[in-house]
Design an enzyme around this catalytic site. Structure first.
Site, short mmCIF file in Angstrom:
data_model
loop_
_atom_site.label_atom_id
_atom_site.label_comp_id
_atom_site.label_asym_id
_atom_site.label_seq_id
_atom_site.Cartn_x
_atom_site.Cartn_y
_atom_site.Cartn_z
N SER A 109 0.84 -1.19 0.00
CA SER A 109 0.00 0.00 0.00
C SER A 109 0.88 1.25 0.00
O SER A 109 2.06 1.20 0.36
CB SER A 109 -0.91 -0.06 1.23
OG SER A 109 -0.72 1.05 2.05
N SER A 110 0.28 2.38 -0.37
CA SER A 110 1.06 3.61 -0.48
C SER A 110 1.55 4.11 0.88
O SER A 110 2.38 5.02 0.95
CB SER A 110 0.24 4.70 -1.18
OG SER A 110 -0.96 4.93 -0.48
N CYS A 111 1.05 3.49 1.98
CA CYS A 111 1.52 3.95 3.29
C CYS A 111 2.93 3.47 3.61
O CYS A 111 3.47 3.78 4.66
CB CYS A 111 0.54 3.57 4.40
SG CYS A 111 0.58 1.84 4.73
N TYR A 138 2.21 -1.43 10.49
CA TYR A 138 1.65 -1.98 9.23
C TYR A 138 2.62 -1.71 8.08
O TYR A 138 2.93 -2.60 7.29
CB TYR A 138 0.30 -1.32 8.97
CG TYR A 138 -0.36 -1.74 7.68
CD1 TYR A 138 -1.00 -2.98 7.57
CD2 TYR A 138 -0.38 -0.90 6.57
CE1 TYR A 138 -1.62 -3.36 6.39
CE2 TYR A 138 -0.99 -1.26 5.39
CZ TYR A 138 -1.61 -2.50 5.30
OH TYR A 138 -2.23 -2.87 4.12
N LYS A 142 4.78 -4.27 5.64
CA LYS A 142 4.69 -4.25 4.17
C LYS A 142 6.07 -4.01 3.54
O LYS A 142 6.39 -4.58 2.51
CB LYS A 142 3.70 -3.17 3.73
CG LYS A 142 2.24 -3.52 4.04
CD LYS A 142 1.80 -4.66 3.16
CE LYS A 142 0.37 -5.08 3.44
NZ LYS A 142 -0.04 -6.26 2.66
N HIS A 181 -11.35 2.15 6.59
CA HIS A 181 -10.66 3.31 6.04
C HIS A 181 -11.63 4.49 5.97
O HIS A 181 -12.84 4.32 6.06
CB HIS A 181 -10.15 2.99 4.62
CG HIS A 181 -8.97 2.08 4.61
ND1 HIS A 181 -9.02 0.81 4.09
CD2 HIS A 181 -7.71 2.26 5.05
CE1 HIS A 181 -7.83 0.24 4.22
NE2 HIS A 181 -7.01 1.09 4.80
N1 LIG Z 1 -8.23 -1.35 1.12
C1 LIG Z 1 -7.37 -0.50 0.63
O1 LIG Z 1 -7.62 0.73 0.57
C2 LIG Z 1 -6.07 -0.98 0.06
C3 LIG Z 1 -5.32 -0.05 -0.63
C4 LIG Z 1 -4.09 -0.43 -1.13
C5 LIG Z 1 -3.64 -1.71 -0.95
N2 LIG Z 1 -4.37 -2.61 -0.28
C6 LIG Z 1 -3.76 -3.94 -0.06
O2 LIG Z 1 -4.54 -4.96 -0.57
C7 LIG Z 1 -4.46 -6.10 0.27
C8 LIG Z 1 -5.86 -6.53 0.67
O3 LIG Z 1 -6.52 -5.43 1.32
P1 LIG Z 1 -8.10 -5.38 1.44
O4 LIG Z 1 -8.47 -3.97 1.58
O5 LIG Z 1 -8.71 -6.23 0.39
O6 LIG Z 1 -8.28 -6.07 2.86
P2 LIG Z 1 -9.57 -6.82 3.41
O7 LIG Z 1 -10.77 -6.39 2.68
O8 LIG Z 1 -9.54 -6.70 4.88
O9 LIG Z 1 -9.27 -8.33 3.01
C9 LIG Z 1 -8.19 -9.03 3.54
C10 LIG Z 1 -8.37 -10.49 3.29
O10 LIG Z 1 -7.30 -11.19 3.93
C11 LIG Z 1 -7.82 -12.32 4.61
N3 LIG Z 1 -7.01 -12.62 5.78
C12 LIG Z 1 -6.65 -11.76 6.78
N4 LIG Z 1 -5.93 -12.43 7.70
C13 LIG Z 1 -5.86 -13.72 7.28
C14 LIG Z 1 -5.26 -14.89 7.82
N5 LIG Z 1 -4.60 -14.86 8.98
N6 LIG Z 1 -5.40 -16.04 7.13
C15 LIG Z 1 -6.08 -16.07 5.98
N7 LIG Z 1 -6.66 -15.01 5.40
C16 LIG Z 1 -6.54 -13.83 6.06
C17 LIG Z 1 -9.22 -11.90 5.03
O11 LIG Z 1 -9.97 -13.06 5.23
P3 LIG Z 1 -11.38 -13.01 6.01
O12 LIG Z 1 -12.31 -12.28 5.08
O13 LIG Z 1 -11.73 -14.44 6.16
O14 LIG Z 1 -11.11 -12.28 7.29
C18 LIG Z 1 -9.66 -11.08 3.82
O15 LIG Z 1 -10.20 -11.91 2.84
C19 LIG Z 1 -3.59 -5.68 1.47
O16 LIG Z 1 -2.30 -6.16 1.29
C20 LIG Z 1 -3.59 -4.18 1.43
O17 LIG Z 1 -2.37 -3.65 1.87
C21 LIG Z 1 -5.59 -2.28 0.22
#
Ligand SMILES: NC(=O)c1ccc[n+]([C@@H]2O[C@H](COP(=O)([O-])OP(=O)(O)OC[C@H]3O[C@@H](n4cnc5c(N)ncnc54)[C@H](OP(=O)(O)O)[C@@H]3O)[C@@H](O)[C@H]2O)c1
Length: 318
Positions: A109-111, A138, A142, A181
């Site tokens: 992520s950009s953070c 966090y 990353k 967020h």
């Molecule tokens: N959201 C943003 O704004 C954003 C922006 C930039 C980058 N990202 C990156 O994209 C990635 C995903 O982010 P997201 O926003 O999609 O997050 P999210 O909606 O919270 O989804 C995270 C996923 O990871 C799974 N997970 C978490 N802990 C786990 C574990 N111990 N074992 C197995 N599965 C696990 C969760 O499963 P459950 O559903 O079963 O809990 C969920 O499916 C991250 O690396 C984040 O840094 C996100």
């Protein structure tokens, strides 16, 4: 590089980003996608992850599983953010290597970039200054993931690519007010205010911090684009290249839901987080990638999904 029968393990398929990647892989005809829920496989469990990868033998891994949250969650669950994320990525990246899997995408992520970073943020600015304190654990996790991918590429000749998107929004976001967020929280707050006939709401921060938001399908598109590209970079920014202040985002959402609701900010500067972060995406563009879905269309799609759920949102547990 991949064909439609290539075995792909998508970790985190129930999440915001993973869900969008899964939908697009299916829509584009990928037939051999492996997914598993956290209940069946906790990715922090090294032995189980190693055994799972060994048994399934995917050719490609996408790591969209992580502990993710907004400023309050990051500032509260610091230990969970650093432990969960380093464990998940260590297990997946190292077992990919042990099983001869040459190709992997790691989402960050950009953070990861410094708090007072030169703007727009180029990939080369990583580790050039101190991080934003509220999400330091966090971001450190990353950054460790990025360095792990780079080190394996260097020492073991793998192609582990780190995709760094800006803030995302889209269907199936986390709308829990304590852990989400700012953007999904804003949608939820305005919608709750309308439902409860409130005339005003108070938001965290000054509203002056600037953010770049991208509709999540653009991130999924970037992942699939780069899965199929030979690249010489190991870190690539993915953004919309448009920024607005939090106040401007509030206006954009209030125009759609909650017209007339008064917005106050609590003016707590600590809740602003990083003052500004807009990504320089020239490396992604140099390979021919650019976002396809605009903010306005993304917002329509997100709000349709939000209202369809009728308050039935997924719960995040750290
Ligand atoms: N959201 C943003 O704004 C954003 C922006 C930039 C980058 N990202 C990156 O994209 C990635 C995903 O982010 P997201 O926003 O999609 O997050 P999210 O909606 O919270 O989804 C995270 C996923 O990871 C799974 N997970 C978490 N802990 C786990 C574990 N111990 N074992 C197995 N599965 C696990 C969760 O499963 P459950 O559903 O079963 O809990 C969920 O499916 C991250 O690396 C984040 O840094 C996100």
């Amino acid at each position: 590089m991949l064909n439609k029968n290539t075995k792909i393990f998508l970790a985190g398929h129930n999440g915001l980003v993973g869900g969008a990647i899964l939908k697009q892989l299916i829509n584009r005809g990928y037939k051999n996608i492996i997914t598993i829920s956290k209940k069946k496989l906790d990715l922090r469990d090294q032995k189980k992850v190693f055994n799972f990868i060994k048994a399934k033998k995917p050719k490609f891994i996408i790591i969209a599983a992580a502990s993710v949250g907004g400023i309050a969650a990051n500032n509260t669950f610091k230990a969970d953010f650093i432990y969960n994320n380093t464990a998940i990525q260590n297990n997946l990246i190292h077992s990919a290597f042990l099983n001869g899997i040459k190709n992997l995408i790691f989402l960050g992520s950009s953070c990861v970039y410094p708090r007072q970073c030169k703007q727009p943020i180029k990939e080369e600015y990583l580790l050039t200054g101190p991080l934003e304190k509220t999400n330091e654990p966090y971001a450190i996790a990353k950054i460790a993931g990025i360095k792990m991918c780079e080190s394996y590429n260097y020492q073991h000749n793998t192609n582990y690519l780190c995709i760094m998107p800006c803030n995302a929004f889209g269907p199936n976001d986390n709308y829990d007010l304590l852990t989400s967020h700012f953007f999904p929280a804003l949608i939820r707050r305005l919608s709750d205010a309308v439902n409860n006939k409130k005339k005003s709401i108070k938001l965290w921060g000054t509203g002056k911090a600037k953010r770049e938001l991208i509709y999540v399908d653009n991130i999924a598109d970037a992942c699939i684009f780069f899965m199929n590209k030979k690249v010489k970079h190991s870190l690539i920014n993915i953004g919309s290249e448009e920024e607005s202040s939090i106040k401007q985002f509030v206006e954009k959402v209030r125009n759609k839901i909650g017209k007339g609701i008064q917005i106050e900010f609590d003016n707590n500067k600590e809740m602003d987080g990083t003052p500004r972060k807009i990504l320089d995406c020239s490396i992604a563009r140099s390979y021919g990638w650019k976002k396809k879905i605009s903010f306005n269309i993304g917002l329509e799609l997100t709000l349709n999904d939000f209202f369809k759920r009728k308050g039935n949102f997924r719960k995040i547990k750290f």
